[in-house]
Design an enzyme around this catalytic site. Structure first.
Site, PDB file in Angstrom:
ATOM      1  N   GLY A  34     -90.263  -8.631  32.494  1.00 12.94           N
ATOM      2  CA  GLY A  34     -91.375  -9.065  31.681  1.00 12.94           C
ATOM      3  C   GLY A  34     -91.374 -10.692  31.714  1.00 12.94           C
ATOM      4  O   GLY A  34     -92.316 -11.287  31.931  1.00 12.94           O
ATOM      5  N   ASP A  35     -90.236 -11.392  31.996  1.00 15.15           N
ATOM      6  CA  ASP A  35     -89.766 -12.705  32.226  1.00 15.15           C
ATOM      7  C   ASP A  35     -90.536 -13.026  33.465  1.00 15.15           C
ATOM      8  O   ASP A  35     -91.387 -14.297  33.439  1.00 15.15           O
ATOM      9  CB  ASP A  35     -88.362 -12.975  32.345  1.00 15.15           C
ATOM     10  CG  ASP A  35     -88.145 -14.474  32.927  1.00 15.15           C
ATOM     11  OD1 ASP A  35     -88.569 -15.131  31.941  1.00 15.15           O
ATOM     12  OD2 ASP A  35     -87.593 -14.581  33.748  1.00 15.15           O
ATOM     13  N   ALA A  36     -90.637 -12.220  34.569  1.00 18.99           N
ATOM     14  CA  ALA A  36     -91.128 -12.649  35.918  1.00 18.99           C
ATOM     15  C   ALA A  36     -92.785 -12.500  35.732  1.00 18.99           C
ATOM     16  O   ALA A  36     -93.360 -13.537  36.024  1.00 18.99           O
ATOM     17  CB  ALA A  36     -90.894 -11.893  36.978  1.00 18.99           C
TER      18      ALA A  36
END
Length: 146
Positions: A34-36
């Site tokens: 999700g961060d990426a």
């Protein structure tokens, strides 16, 4: 490869990834992807807004991807989440961490991790439209212009 396939489908096809049950994945794994994905969305929009130095692009991007901004966004979006999305957010928020938050309070870091887990979950389940809707609405609700 078909052009109508979304990025996830293209990656799975090109690299022969098998179907997975993401319910077996940890919340931190969902937050990791999700961060990426969130970073990719923000970087894409920043680059699309104009050709600038890498340093200028980075400075603008960090305003949106830092934990404090993500924490404000998820707070602003809380009432808009479906029950499933709220459950995924809480799952990520309550994960056990092995790292310390940099440049953020623990509360902000937990909220940001919950949001990243939600975005990772939406991405991995092929709900890119909803992911983009939440990111766009979250940015608007906290008064940032992208």
């Amino acid at each position: 490869m078909e052009e109508s396939m979304n990025l996830l489908e293209q990656i799975r096809s090109r690299f022969q990834c098998g179907e997975v049950d993401i319910r077996t994945y940890s919340p931190l794994t969902m937050a990791y992807i999700g961060d990426a994905i969130y970073d990719l969305v923000i970087r894409t929009v920043v680059v699309e807004r104009g050709n600038r130095s890498a340093n200028a692009l980075h400075r603008q991007t960090t305003q949106y991807v830092k934990a404090s901004a993500q924490a404000r966004m998820i707070d602003a979006l809380a009432q808009q989440l479906t029950q499933e999305e709220a459950d995924v957010y809480r799952w990520g928020h309550n994960a056990k961490f092995n790292t310390k938050a940099k440049n953020a309070s623990l509360k902000e870091y937990r909220k940001a991790t919950g949001m990243e887990a939600l975005l990772g979950y939406l991405y991995m389940t092929g709900r890119t439209e909803r992911l983009l809707e939440l990111v766009q609405e979250g940015i608007a609700r906290i008064g940032m212009k992208l």
